[in-house]
Design an enzyme around this catalytic site. Structure first.
Site, short mmCIF file in Angstrom:
data_model
loop_
_atom_site.label_atom_id
_atom_site.label_comp_id
_atom_site.label_asym_id
_atom_site.label_seq_id
_atom_site.Cartn_x
_atom_site.Cartn_y
_atom_site.Cartn_z
N ASP A 327 5.66 -7.18 -19.10
CA ASP A 327 5.55 -7.05 -17.64
C ASP A 327 6.90 -7.35 -17.01
O ASP A 327 7.66 -8.19 -17.51
CB ASP A 327 4.49 -8.00 -17.09
CG ASP A 327 3.98 -7.57 -15.72
OD1 ASP A 327 4.81 -7.42 -14.80
OD2 ASP A 327 2.76 -7.38 -15.56
N GLU A 330 7.59 -12.09 -14.43
CA GLU A 330 7.35 -13.20 -15.36
C GLU A 330 6.37 -14.21 -14.80
O GLU A 330 5.73 -14.96 -15.55
CB GLU A 330 8.68 -13.90 -15.69
CG GLU A 330 9.26 -14.78 -14.60
CD GLU A 330 10.05 -14.02 -13.54
OE1 GLU A 330 10.78 -14.65 -12.78
OE2 GLU A 330 9.93 -12.77 -13.49
N SER A 423 -6.22 4.68 -15.85
CA SER A 423 -6.12 5.62 -14.74
C SER A 423 -7.07 5.21 -13.61
O SER A 423 -7.65 4.12 -13.64
CB SER A 423 -6.41 7.05 -15.22
OG SER A 423 -6.08 7.98 -14.21
N LYS A 426 -8.61 7.87 -8.01
CA LYS A 426 -7.72 8.49 -7.02
C LYS A 426 -6.92 9.64 -7.63
O LYS A 426 -6.28 10.41 -6.89
CB LYS A 426 -6.80 7.44 -6.42
CG LYS A 426 -7.53 6.44 -5.53
CD LYS A 426 -6.60 5.36 -5.00
CE LYS A 426 -7.33 4.44 -4.03
NZ LYS A 426 -8.49 3.76 -4.64
N VAL A 471 -9.34 -4.79 -1.22
CA VAL A 471 -9.83 -5.18 0.10
C VAL A 471 -10.58 -6.50 0.07
O VAL A 471 -10.64 -7.21 1.09
CB VAL A 471 -10.75 -4.09 0.70
CG1 VAL A 471 -9.99 -2.82 0.93
CG2 VAL A 471 -11.97 -3.86 -0.17
#
Length: 637
Positions: A327, A330, A423, A426, A471
């Site tokens: 990633d 960190e 995925s 959208k 949300v």
């Protein structure tokens, strides 16, 4: 006079219990002899008992102390505590009998300490009755005082209504009376079973009427409600909403399939938004997943994100050889590693590897893949925030499209067995940059699936509750601060799933994939965001009566009123799991893929119009305003 165990210091209370036990043990010995011989009580008859009494008393008190009987909170005594008294008494009786045998070897005349063996057995039984009875009597007196205080209202105990008089309800009532739920006490149990109603559960009345929760809460001055239904037969949402309408704190017992602890105690937690979704959380069979991931090295891109971190949590118990988190941030990875270290200790030292890097950096990915040789890659790294990507389409393309392409190419070079793309719905008929770039990512892995031995697959699902930027946490913050809740449109609908559901689907797909599939989860009916906001207000609104309003701000750029899970013509096929389906996406050739990537790269290099390029490459990419207008016109007709 009311009992108050805090009037005496701990040492004084212990001494009082010891003195009482000394009296009871000696009384039990006399009673045992009377029962055995049915004779008049005389000093001569009980002479041996009197000689044995000092040693016996010391032995019993010491054994009781060793078994922790003087550290037990007897106001919360239970059957297990009485059983402990029985075992301790048996040990002390055996030691007393052994002492009498040894003492007689050194005393003349013989048998000055000896009693009939039947007396020892009777003595043990009478001690259980007297000592155990004294503790239960103490518990009854304390509980009587406690309930008297509850009725008078002169205390700080929370008054609790328990809904459900089955196993879970009985466990909750019992544990509450033992003090394991803090300063609270059950005042009634509600159950609709006619056989149970009208009775009592550990002294608490069982009444009928779960549909009349509001009135019962008022009549009994309830402060808190615990829904103790461990195996619900239907949707609990209507009952939960009635409980929330009382203004009380509402908690529930975890369903049995969620219980991972030991013992037979019901686990209680606060009500959360998952309980109000109106759709039960899908639970996937993880046995095949465990077989697949065991002793394999798994690399998770975006490993510090919501989905990546949950994938790591679910993988850890499956005993993979190693989990490599990759990633660019960190901080999230460090927090996850700290959490897992608390749970698993030093066992994760060689099983969890943190690597900082970007999926755009092919050289860094090569280094990581070369060093750890992952067999499975779960590709969760992506830019996913719709409004931000509308403003930064170039960054969306670099990360979501080229990042996926570079990660997939690296996986092929290093002979990765399977590559799973995360995925989104959208990507279906996208109306925004984020959706269009995720659709291109799907096309990339479909094309690459035939280019080598690595099996490529994708998993498509809807909005994830509680993920970063969703949300739900936004609404919760707004509600807790007093509102208003901002909502873009009253008619907007979305498919929702929980983070554990999403992670389970990804792992399931990885375990059953053969290459080229696009997995879709049966997500039930979509949810209106307005109804979601209303339920969250009901759940999190301040209890001081302040109203939390909903304010509509208008649809954001790229946002459409509804989401879809399948493109026209994709179709679906069933899998062995009734909740997982396989879509049949259109596969593009490697030549078409290269032309697509060249077009995007040229647009990036020349600062061209990226939106125009995306519309050209993704034929189903349409303007949100056009799509929403068509939906509203169709709805109006």
């Amino acid at each position: 006079m009311a009992l108050n165990r805090n009037r005496l210091p701990k040492t004084a209370r212990t001494a009082a219990w010891m003195a009482l036990d000394a009296v009871l043990v000696n009384a039990a010995l006399l009673l045992a002899q009377v029962v055995r011989y049915s004779t008049d009580m005389s000093f001569a008859f009980f002479a041996n008992s009197f000689r044995l009494a000092p040693a016996m008393t010391v032995l019993f008190v010491l054994v009781f102390y060793g078994f922790g009987l003087y550290r037990t909170m007897w106001q919360y005594a239970s059957a297990s505590d009485v059983l402990r008294i029985a075992v301790a008494s048996f040990v002390a009786t055996v030691l007393t009998y052994g002492f009498s045998l040894v003492a007689n070897l050194f005393v003349r005349p013989d048998n000055l300490f000896r009693l009939h063996r039947m007396v020892y057995l009777l003595h043990w039984l009478v001690v259980i009755a007297l000592v155990g009875g004294s503790r239960l009597l103490y518990r009854a007196l304390v509980m009587r005082e406690r309930f008297s205080l509850l009725k008078s209202g002169k205390n700080d105990l929370r008054r609790v209504m328990v809904i459900g008089a089955g196993w879970a309800g009985a466990s909750v009532v019992h544990e509450m009376q033992r003090g394991n739920y803090g300063r609270c006490a059950p005042v009634l149990v509600v159950d609709d079973d006619r056989i149970r109603t009208g009775s009592q559960l550990s002294g608490v009345p069982v009444v009928r009427g779960s549909g009349n929760v509001l009135k019962l809460a008022s009549d009994y001055r309830v402060d808190e409600i615990i829904i103790a239904i461990a195996t619900p037969k239907g949707d609990l949402k209507p009952l939960i909403e009635k409980c929330l309408a009382t203004g009380c704190r509402v908690r529930r017992v975890n369903p049995l399939q969620d219980v991972h602890g030991e013992g037979n105690t019901a686990q209680v937690r606060d009500i959360n938004i998952n309980d109000l979704l109106g759709r039960p959380e899908e639970r996937l069979d993880m046995s095949r997943v465990e077989d697949f991931f065991c002793e394999k090295t798994v690399l998770i891109t975006g490993g510090g994100g919501s989905i990546g971190s949950e994938l790591c949590r679910k993988l850890m118990p499956l005993k993979p050889k190693c989990i490599v988190l990759y990633d660019i941030s960190e901080n999230y990875m460090y927090d996850l590693a700290s959490e897992l270290k608390l749970r698993y200790g030093d066992a994760i030292r060689d099983r969890l590897i943190l690597c900082v890097g970007s999926v755009r950096d092919e050289q860094r990915m090569d280094e990581v893949f070369s060093k750890y040789q992952p067999q499975i890659v779960l590709h969760a790294a992506a830019h996913k925030h719709v409004p931000l990507m509308e403003d930064c389409p170039d960054q969306a393309v670099k990360n979501n499209v080229f990042g996926t392409y570079l990660a997939a190419r690296t996986a092929i070079r290093h002979h990765v067995e399977r590559f799973v793309l995360i995925s989104t719905d959208k990507a279906v008929n996208p109306t925004n940059v984020m959706g269009a770039t995720k659709r291109l990512a799907e096309m990339i892995i479909e094309a690459l699936n035939a280019s080598g031995k690595t099996e490529f697959t994708a998993v498509r699902f809807g909005n994830v509750l509680g993920s970063h930027g969703s949300v739900v946490p936004l609404f919760e913050r707004q509600i807790r601060s007093g509102g208003p809740v901002t909502l873009t449109h009253p008619d907007i609908i979305r498919y929702f799933m929980t983070i554990p559901e999403a992670a389970s689907l990804v792992l399931q797909a990885a375990s059953i994939a053969k290459g080229g599939e696009l997995f879709v989860l049966d997500m039930g009916l979509p949810v209106k965001i307005r109804e979601l906001a209303e339920r969250m207000i009901q759940l999190y609104a301040p209890r001081d009566g302040r109203k939390v309003d909903i304010v509509y701000t208008g649809l954001r750029p790229g946002e459409k009123l509804y989401e879809e899970l399948l493109l026209d013509g994709e179709g679906i096929a069933k899998t062995e799991n009734e909740k997982i389906f396989i879509a049949k996406p259109e596969v593009i050739s490697m030549d078409d893929l290269n032309r697509m990537l060249d077009c995007l790269q040229k647009c990036l290099d020349e600062n061209g119009d990226m939106l125009e390029c995306l519309h050209k490459l993704v034929p189903t990419f349409r303007e949100a305003e056009q799509v929403n207008r068509a939906v509203q016109e169709k709805t109006a007709v």
